[in-house]
Design a protein around this motif. Structure first.
Motif, PDB file in Angstrom:
ATOM      1  N   GLN A  36       0.811  -1.088   0.011  1.00  0.00           N
ATOM      2  CA  GLN A  36      -0.016   0.067  -0.135  1.00  0.00           C
ATOM      3  C   GLN A  36       0.987   1.131   0.172  1.00  0.00           C
ATOM      4  N   GLN A  37       2.159   1.204   0.595  1.00  0.00           N
ATOM      5  CA  GLN A  37       2.922   2.301   0.635  1.00  0.00           C
ATOM      6  C   GLN A  37       3.495   2.688  -0.557  1.00  0.00           C
ATOM      7  N   THR A  38       3.748   1.617  -1.520  1.00  0.00           N
ATOM      8  CA  THR A  38       4.147   1.756  -2.876  1.00  0.00           C
ATOM      9  C   THR A  38       3.036   2.493  -3.807  1.00  0.00           C
ATOM     10  N   VAL A  39       1.785   2.106  -3.598  1.00  0.00           N
ATOM     11  CA  VAL A  39       0.797   2.820  -4.031  1.00  0.00           C
ATOM     12  C   VAL A  39       0.647   4.230  -3.831  1.00  0.00           C
ATOM     13  N   SER A  40       1.000   4.472  -2.350  1.00  0.00           N
ATOM     14  CA  SER A  40       0.929   5.704  -1.969  1.00  0.00           C
ATOM     15  C   SER A  40       1.822   6.708  -2.559  1.00  0.00           C
ATOM     16  N   LYS A  41       3.100   6.294  -2.653  1.00  0.00           N
ATOM     17  CA  LYS A  41       4.413   6.931  -3.260  1.00  0.00           C
ATOM     18  C   LYS A  41       3.819   7.244  -4.902  1.00  0.00           C
ATOM     19  N   ILE A  42       3.318   5.962  -5.631  1.00  0.00           N
ATOM     20  CA  ILE A  42       2.915   6.303  -7.024  1.00  0.00           C
ATOM     21  C   ILE A  42       2.146   7.576  -7.108  1.00  0.00           C
ATOM     22  N   GLU A  43       1.162   7.611  -6.218  1.00  0.00           N
ATOM     23  CA  GLU A  43      -0.021   8.626  -6.231  1.00  0.00           C
ATOM     24  C   GLU A  43       0.653  10.111  -5.874  1.00  0.00           C
ATOM     25  N   GLN A  44       1.766  10.167  -5.184  1.00  0.00           N
ATOM     26  CA  GLN A  44       2.421  11.213  -4.963  1.00  0.00           C
ATOM     27  C   GLN A  44       3.419  11.734  -6.002  1.00  0.00           C
ATOM     28  N   SER A  45       3.604  10.915  -7.033  1.00  0.00           N
ATOM     29  CA  SER A  45       4.736  11.126  -7.920  1.00  0.00           C
ATOM     30  C   SER A  45       3.923  11.833  -9.105  1.00  0.00           C
ATOM     31  N   GLU A  46       4.799  12.929  -9.668  1.00  0.00           N
ATOM     32  CA  GLU A  46       4.321  13.370 -10.934  1.00  0.00           C
ATOM     33  C   GLU A  46       4.506  12.676 -11.998  1.00  0.00           C
ATOM     34  N   THR A  47       5.556  11.618 -11.991  1.00  0.00           N
ATOM     35  CA  THR A  47       5.607  10.954 -13.217  1.00  0.00           C
ATOM     36  C   THR A  47       5.594   9.312 -12.642  1.00  0.00           C
ATOM     37  N   VAL A  48       5.061   8.614 -13.687  1.00  0.00           N
ATOM     38  CA  VAL A  48       4.911   6.910 -13.451  1.00  0.00           C
ATOM     39  C   VAL A  48       5.446   6.217 -14.547  1.00  0.00           C
ATOM     40  N   ASP A  49       6.222   5.199 -14.283  1.00  0.00           N
ATOM     41  CA  ASP A  49       6.917   4.366 -15.129  1.00  0.00           C
ATOM     42  C   ASP A  49       5.834   3.976 -16.243  1.00  0.00           C
ATOM     43  N   GLU A  50       6.107   3.910 -17.471  1.00  0.00           N
ATOM     44  CA  GLU A  50       4.959   3.713 -18.490  1.00  0.00           C
ATOM     45  C   GLU A  50       4.397   2.226 -18.265  1.00  0.00           C
ATOM     46  N   GLN A  51       5.425   1.168 -17.965  1.00  0.00           N
ATOM     47  CA  GLN A  51       4.836  -0.261 -17.640  1.00  0.00           C
ATOM     48  C   GLN A  51       3.898  -0.146 -16.597  1.00  0.00           C
ATOM     49  N   MET A  52       4.451   0.654 -15.419  1.00  0.00           N
ATOM     50  CA  MET A  52       3.426   0.521 -14.479  1.00  0.00           C
ATOM     51  C   MET A  52       2.047   1.285 -14.595  1.00  0.00           C
ATOM     52  N   LEU A  53       2.178   2.163 -15.359  1.00  0.00           N
ATOM     53  CA  LEU A  53       0.792   3.218 -15.784  1.00  0.00           C
ATOM     54  C   LEU A  53       0.019   2.175 -16.418  1.00  0.00           C
ATOM     55  N   GLU A  54       0.509   1.397 -17.388  1.00  0.00           N
ATOM     56  CA  GLU A  54      -0.168   0.462 -18.018  1.00  0.00           C
ATOM     57  C   GLU A  54      -1.101  -0.707 -17.221  1.00  0.00           C
ATOM     58  N   GLN A  55      -0.333  -1.098 -16.165  1.00  0.00           N
ATOM     59  CA  GLN A  55      -0.965  -1.989 -15.429  1.00  0.00           C
ATOM     60  C   GLN A  55      -1.932  -1.430 -14.562  1.00  0.00           C
ATOM     61  N   ILE A  56      -1.764  -0.122 -14.025  1.00  0.00           N
ATOM     62  CA  ILE A  56      -2.659   0.499 -13.141  1.00  0.00           C
ATOM     63  C   ILE A  56      -4.006   0.608 -13.997  1.00  0.00           C
ATOM     64  N   ALA A  57      -3.738   1.293 -15.319  1.00  0.00           N
ATOM     65  CA  ALA A  57      -4.966   1.773 -16.179  1.00  0.00           C
ATOM     66  C   ALA A  57      -5.929   0.229 -16.480  1.00  0.00           C
ATOM     67  N   SER A  58      -4.964  -0.861 -16.411  1.00  0.00           N
ATOM     68  CA  SER A  58      -5.722  -1.955 -16.749  1.00  0.00           C
ATOM     69  C   SER A  58      -6.784  -2.288 -15.711  1.00  0.00           C
ATOM     70  N   ILE A  59      -6.028  -2.100 -14.456  1.00  0.00           N
ATOM     71  CA  ILE A  59      -6.932  -2.534 -13.158  1.00  0.00           C
ATOM     72  C   ILE A  59      -7.959  -1.331 -12.789  1.00  0.00           C
ATOM     73  N   LEU A  60      -7.660  -0.279 -13.249  1.00  0.00           N
ATOM     74  CA  LEU A  60      -8.872   0.927 -13.037  1.00  0.00           C
ATOM     75  C   LEU A  60      -9.708   0.830 -14.219  1.00  0.00           C
ATOM     76  N   GLY A  61      -9.710   0.226 -15.022  1.00  0.00           N
ATOM     77  CA  GLY A  61     -10.729  -0.036 -16.098  1.00  0.00           C
ATOM     78  C   GLY A  61     -10.754   1.165 -17.096  1.00  0.00           C
ATOM     79  N   VAL A  62      -9.362   1.715 -17.335  1.00  0.00           N
ATOM     80  CA  VAL A  62      -9.129   2.900 -18.346  1.00  0.00           C
ATOM     81  C   VAL A  62      -7.872   2.611 -19.137  1.00  0.00           C
ATOM     82  N   SER A  63      -7.753   3.448 -19.864  1.00  0.00           N
ATOM     83  CA  SER A  63      -6.516   3.171 -20.957  1.00  0.00           C
ATOM     84  C   SER A  63      -5.498   4.257 -20.050  1.00  0.00           C
TER      85      SER A  63
END
Length: 134
Positions: A36-63
């Motif tokens: 959960q701490q990693t997710v918190s750090k991601i949500e505080q980051s201005e940039t997100v690794d493209e691969q991680m962004l793709e995974q998150i998008a898939s889970i959230l049901g968006v592109s």
């Protein structure tokens, strides 16, 4: 402009979309197989690794593009326009919603329920594993 809608802040956008989807950080963390701490750090980051962004998008049901282009204003404008156009303004009104928002809400609820059930099952498996270990 608030920090939640700052165009370049992907982390805040991910957090808002997650909240709008009714997911907790813990649920997103479970799906990503991170803490959960990693997710918190991601949500505080201005940039997100493209691969991680793709995974998150898939889970959230968006592109991933949908996350990049997300804005609070667009969400509010969409719902305001939907409400404005829900009244029949005559035969030339072409701004009809092409889906039933209640269907989408039920769909999101069912998705949230499935994720929660998967999380509970995972916790049960952990407990069983620990019991059997001792």
């Amino acid at each position: 402009m608030s920090t939640a809608t700052k165009p370049s802040h992907l982390g805040h956008k991910i957090g808002r979309i997650r909240e709008l989807r009714g997911l907790k950080q813990e649920t997103l963390a479970y799906e990503l197989n991170v803490s959960q701490q990693t997710v918190s750090k991601i949500e505080q980051s201005e940039t997100v690794d493209e691969q991680m962004l793709e995974q998150i998008a898939s889970i959230l049901g968006v592109s991933a593009e949908g996350i990049k282009n997300f804005s609070e204003e667009a969400v509010f404008n969409y719902f305001n326009n939907f409400n404005d156009n829900s009244v029949n303004h005559g035969p030339f009104n072409n701004n009809q919603c092409t889906f039933n928002p209640l269907d989408k809400l039920v769909e999101l609820f069912e998705e949230h329920k499935r994720l929660y059930e998967r999380l509970l099952e995972s916790e049960r498996e952990k407990i069983d594993f620990l019991k059997n270990k001792h």
